[in-house]
Design a protein around this motif. Structure first.
Motif, PDB file in Angstrom:
ATOM      1  N   ARG A 208     -12.303  -6.375  24.974  1.00 15.22           N
ATOM      2  CA  ARG A 208     -11.064  -6.253  25.196  1.00 15.22           C
ATOM      3  C   ARG A 208     -10.316  -5.302  24.062  1.00 15.22           C
ATOM      4  N   LEU A 209     -10.554  -5.469  23.057  1.00 17.79           N
ATOM      5  CA  LEU A 209      -9.902  -4.573  21.972  1.00 17.79           C
ATOM      6  C   LEU A 209     -10.551  -3.387  21.662  1.00 17.79           C
ATOM      7  N   TYR A 210     -11.862  -2.977  21.937  1.00 21.59           N
ATOM      8  CA  TYR A 210     -12.444  -1.800  21.387  1.00 21.59           C
ATOM      9  C   TYR A 210     -12.967  -1.154  22.536  1.00 21.59           C
ATOM     10  N   ASN A 211     -13.115  -1.441  23.935  1.00 23.76           N
ATOM     11  CA  ASN A 211     -14.129  -0.666  24.822  1.00 23.76           C
ATOM     12  C   ASN A 211     -13.453  -1.470  26.023  1.00 23.76           C
ATOM     13  N   PHE A 212     -12.437  -1.561  26.368  1.00 23.41           N
ATOM     14  CA  PHE A 212     -12.266  -2.450  27.643  1.00 23.41           C
ATOM     15  C   PHE A 212     -12.840  -1.699  29.035  1.00 23.41           C
ATOM     16  N   SER A 213     -12.482  -0.384  29.109  1.00 24.03           N
ATOM     17  CA  SER A 213     -12.852   0.259  30.394  1.00 24.03           C
ATOM     18  C   SER A 213     -14.181   1.049  30.015  1.00 24.03           C
ATOM     19  N   GLY A 214     -14.712   1.055  28.945  1.00 20.27           N
ATOM     20  CA  GLY A 214     -15.896   1.771  28.568  1.00 20.27           C
ATOM     21  C   GLY A 214     -15.595   2.859  27.987  1.00 20.27           C
ATOM     22  N   ARG A 215     -14.305   3.186  27.756  1.00 18.49           N
ATOM     23  CA  ARG A 215     -14.008   4.600  27.140  1.00 18.49           C
ATOM     24  C   ARG A 215     -13.316   4.385  25.724  1.00 18.49           C
ATOM     25  N   GLY A 216     -13.676   3.239  25.299  1.00 22.23           N
ATOM     26  CA  GLY A 216     -13.139   3.139  23.612  1.00 22.23           C
ATOM     27  C   GLY A 216     -11.730   2.533  23.572  1.00 22.23           C
ATOM     28  N   ASP A 217     -11.414   1.945  24.958  1.00 19.08           N
ATOM     29  CA  ASP A 217      -9.984   1.676  25.024  1.00 19.08           C
ATOM     30  C   ASP A 217      -9.629   0.418  24.694  1.00 19.08           C
ATOM     31  N   THR A 218      -8.276  -0.249  24.784  1.00 26.88           N
ATOM     32  CA  THR A 218      -7.835  -1.474  24.592  1.00 26.88           C
ATOM     33  C   THR A 218      -7.319  -1.966  25.970  1.00 26.88           C
ATOM     34  N   ASP A 219      -7.375  -3.144  26.165  1.00 25.82           N
ATOM     35  CA  ASP A 219      -6.819  -3.724  27.590  1.00 25.82           C
ATOM     36  C   ASP A 219      -5.318  -3.557  27.455  1.00 25.82           C
ATOM     37  N   PRO A 220      -4.919  -2.874  28.459  1.00 25.35           N
ATOM     38  CA  PRO A 220      -3.345  -2.319  28.457  1.00 25.35           C
ATOM     39  C   PRO A 220      -2.547  -3.687  28.780  1.00 25.35           C
ATOM     40  N   PRO A 224       0.870  -4.324  22.456  1.00 19.52           N
ATOM     41  CA  PRO A 224       0.139  -3.290  21.248  1.00 19.52           C
ATOM     42  C   PRO A 224       0.352  -3.989  20.252  1.00 19.52           C
ATOM     43  N   GLY A 225       1.344  -4.756  19.539  1.00 21.15           N
ATOM     44  CA  GLY A 225       1.491  -5.296  18.392  1.00 21.15           C
ATOM     45  C   GLY A 225       0.488  -6.525  18.191  1.00 21.15           C
ATOM     46  N   TYR A 226       0.175  -7.184  19.445  1.00 25.34           N
ATOM     47  CA  TYR A 226      -0.769  -8.134  19.250  1.00 25.34           C
ATOM     48  C   TYR A 226      -2.133  -7.496  18.983  1.00 25.34           C
ATOM     49  N   ALA A 227      -2.424  -6.521  19.903  1.00 23.34           N
ATOM     50  CA  ALA A 227      -3.684  -5.914  19.849  1.00 23.34           C
ATOM     51  C   ALA A 227      -4.065  -5.371  18.446  1.00 23.34           C
ATOM     52  N   ALA A 228      -3.084  -5.059  17.576  1.00 20.75           N
ATOM     53  CA  ALA A 228      -3.094  -4.550  16.369  1.00 20.75           C
ATOM     54  C   ALA A 228      -3.567  -5.774  15.459  1.00 20.75           C
ATOM     55  N   PHE A 229      -2.531  -6.829  15.656  1.00 23.17           N
ATOM     56  CA  PHE A 229      -3.017  -8.074  14.770  1.00 23.17           C
ATOM     57  C   PHE A 229      -4.398  -8.664  15.019  1.00 23.17           C
ATOM     58  N   LEU A 230      -4.852  -8.569  16.263  1.00 24.25           N
ATOM     59  CA  LEU A 230      -6.151  -9.122  16.381  1.00 24.25           C
ATOM     60  C   LEU A 230      -7.332  -7.984  16.055  1.00 24.25           C
ATOM     61  N   LYS A 231      -7.064  -6.720  16.041  1.00 23.60           N
ATOM     62  CA  LYS A 231      -8.147  -5.838  15.449  1.00 23.60           C
ATOM     63  C   LYS A 231      -8.167  -6.002  13.944  1.00 23.60           C
ATOM     64  N   PHE A 270      -7.335 -14.412  25.680  1.00 29.50           N
ATOM     65  CA  PHE A 270      -8.686 -13.985  26.415  1.00 29.50           C
ATOM     66  C   PHE A 270      -7.987 -13.394  27.952  1.00 29.50           C
ATOM     67  N   GLN A 271      -8.705 -12.780  28.496  1.00 28.73           N
ATOM     68  CA  GLN A 271      -8.335 -12.180  29.967  1.00 28.73           C
ATOM     69  C   GLN A 271      -8.166 -13.207  30.989  1.00 28.73           C
ATOM     70  N   SER A 272      -8.741 -14.407  30.747  1.00 27.32           N
ATOM     71  CA  SER A 272      -8.317 -15.327  31.660  1.00 27.32           C
ATOM     72  C   SER A 272      -7.118 -16.108  31.314  1.00 27.32           C
ATOM     73  N   ASP A 273      -6.528 -15.714  30.050  1.00 30.36           N
ATOM     74  CA  ASP A 273      -5.188 -16.218  29.612  1.00 30.36           C
ATOM     75  C   ASP A 273      -4.133 -15.393  30.485  1.00 30.36           C
ATOM     76  N   ALA A 274      -4.339 -14.341  30.212  1.00 23.36           N
ATOM     77  CA  ALA A 274      -3.527 -12.844  30.660  1.00 23.36           C
ATOM     78  C   ALA A 274      -3.538 -12.979  32.338  1.00 23.36           C
ATOM     79  N   ALA A 275      -4.566 -13.372  32.798  1.00 25.46           N
ATOM     80  CA  ALA A 275      -4.664 -13.589  34.317  1.00 25.46           C
ATOM     81  C   ALA A 275      -3.528 -14.292  34.947  1.00 25.46           C
ATOM     82  N   LEU A 276      -3.393 -15.475  34.108  1.00 25.88           N
ATOM     83  CA  LEU A 276      -2.269 -16.450  34.598  1.00 25.88           C
ATOM     84  C   LEU A 276      -0.947 -15.766  34.967  1.00 25.88           C
ATOM     85  N   LEU A 277      -0.810 -14.603  34.509  1.00 26.02           N
ATOM     86  CA  LEU A 277       0.610 -13.887  34.897  1.00 26.02           C
ATOM     87  C   LEU A 277       0.546 -13.310  36.202  1.00 26.02           C
ATOM     88  N   ASN A 278      -0.897 -13.224  36.872  1.00 25.43           N
ATOM     89  CA  ASN A 278      -0.947 -12.355  37.830  1.00 25.43           C
ATOM     90  C   ASN A 278      -0.934 -13.341  39.327  1.00 25.43           C
TER      91      ASN A 278
END
Length: 330
Positions: A208-220, A224-231, A270-278
């Motif tokens: 989720r942090l380093y290769n979300f879609s297989g292109r070395g990206d972060t889960d959008p 961004p601030g939390y992603a930096a904290f996690l990294k 987790f992605q399952s946490d973020a999924a609750l917004l959907n």
């Protein structure tokens, strides 16, 4: 073939849970051990408190254990069985369970109860009680735990791998998995609130942090601030099974509604946490807890836990009372 295998397991578990719940839950009672093992609940509470007071992480550990046990074959202690020569792939060895923490607490309680009243209190009841007592020890909500569960004799890693909700799941999958065991969408979002305490392992969120879609990206979906904290805390180290991060960065040791604040700000671990917004219903619940400072969370959590711990229980002549929680009786 993998999809067909999952569907078959899933269908069998749905049928099992429905039949078991309808046939046996009425035999549970709050005073089940009143005469057969007086003081049993006090022993569970005392030992649980001892462990959790010294190691607070046992609280989320035991809570996670009861959920993982109940989701597979119901709340009958199959999670606790150790691998054997004839079955070296029990639920305990399944991928979702390799990081579980709390088995030592259950074994300590079982040992004490076997001295107090041998062969009476099931491991399934011990797990149900200790998970509740662990949360009350850290000043979280309490709920009634009716007793009389028997221990199951079958434990398969394949079932745990197939049935335990994944941290990578989307909202549709999560709703289906909870519905399969009789839990509602509200139960889903309420029980997800257990992530208000405890830690997640970095290896679970590496992609989720380093290769979300297989292109070395972060889960959008991540702030961004939390992603930096996690990294900063979760480095891209292959095979790192030790690094952890709090699931609730705001109040990681307090059982409160701040998990929902995290999710609402796109800081669900987790992605399952973020999924609750959907989903409208789960999102509305998140917004309610954020806007009212968790006014109903403790009550709602107790209600959902009361439902969950009755899933597919075995009572009467179903199952057994194990002498040791890690092995079926000879």
């Amino acid at each position: 073939m993998a999809v067909l295998k999952f569907q078959k397991l899933f269908s069998l578990f749905v049928l099992f849970s429905m039949v078991s719940a309808m046939a046996y839950t009425e035999e549970l009672s709050l005073d089940y051990y009143k005469y057969s093992c007086p003081g049993a609940e006090d022993i569970v509470k005392r030992i649980t408190k001892q462990y959790v007071s010294h190691v607070p992480s046992f609280a989320p550990g035991l809570l996670r254990m009861i959920f993982h046990d109940c989701i597979v074959r119901g709340c009958e202690g199959s999670l606790l069985l150790d691998p054997t020569a004839s079955n070296n792939q029990t639920e305990k060895t399944a991928i979702p369970n390799v990081t579980l923490k709390g088995f030592v607490v259950v074994e300590a309680i079982k040992s004490a109860l076997e001295k107090h009243c041998p062969g009476v209190v099931s491991c399934a009841d011990i797990l149900a009680l200790s998970s509740r007592d662990a949360i009350t020890t850290i000043n979280g909500p309490s709920w009634d735990v009716p007793l009389g569960r028997k221990d199951g004799k079958i434990s398969l890693a394949s079932e745990a791998n197939a049935l335990i909700p994944s941290p990578f799941s989307n909202i549709s999958t999560l709703k289906q998995e909870f519905a399969a065991v009789g839990l509602t969408t509200k139960d889903l979002v309420v029980l997800s609130g257990s992530h208000t305490i405890g830690h997640g392992h970095c290896f679970i969120i590496q992609s989720r942090l380093y290769n979300f879609s297989g292109r070395g990206d972060t889960d959008p979906a991540l702030s961004p601030g939390y992603a930096a904290f996690l990294k900063n805390r979760c480095k891209p180290i292959p095979g790192d099974m030790k690094s952890i991060v709090a699931m609730d960065k705001i109040t990681p040791r307090v059982f409160d509604e701040k998990y929902y604040t995290m999710v609402s700000q796109n800081r669900g671990l987790f992605q399952s946490d973020a999924a609750l917004l959907n989903d409208p219903e789960t999102k509305n619940y998140i917004d309610l807890q954020v806007n009212t400072m968790g006014s109903s969370f403790a009550h709602d959590f107790a209600v959902s836990m009361s439902k969950m711990i009755k899933i597919g229980v075995l009572t009467g002549k179903q199952g057994e009372v194990r002498k040791k929680c890690g092995a079926v009786n000879a």
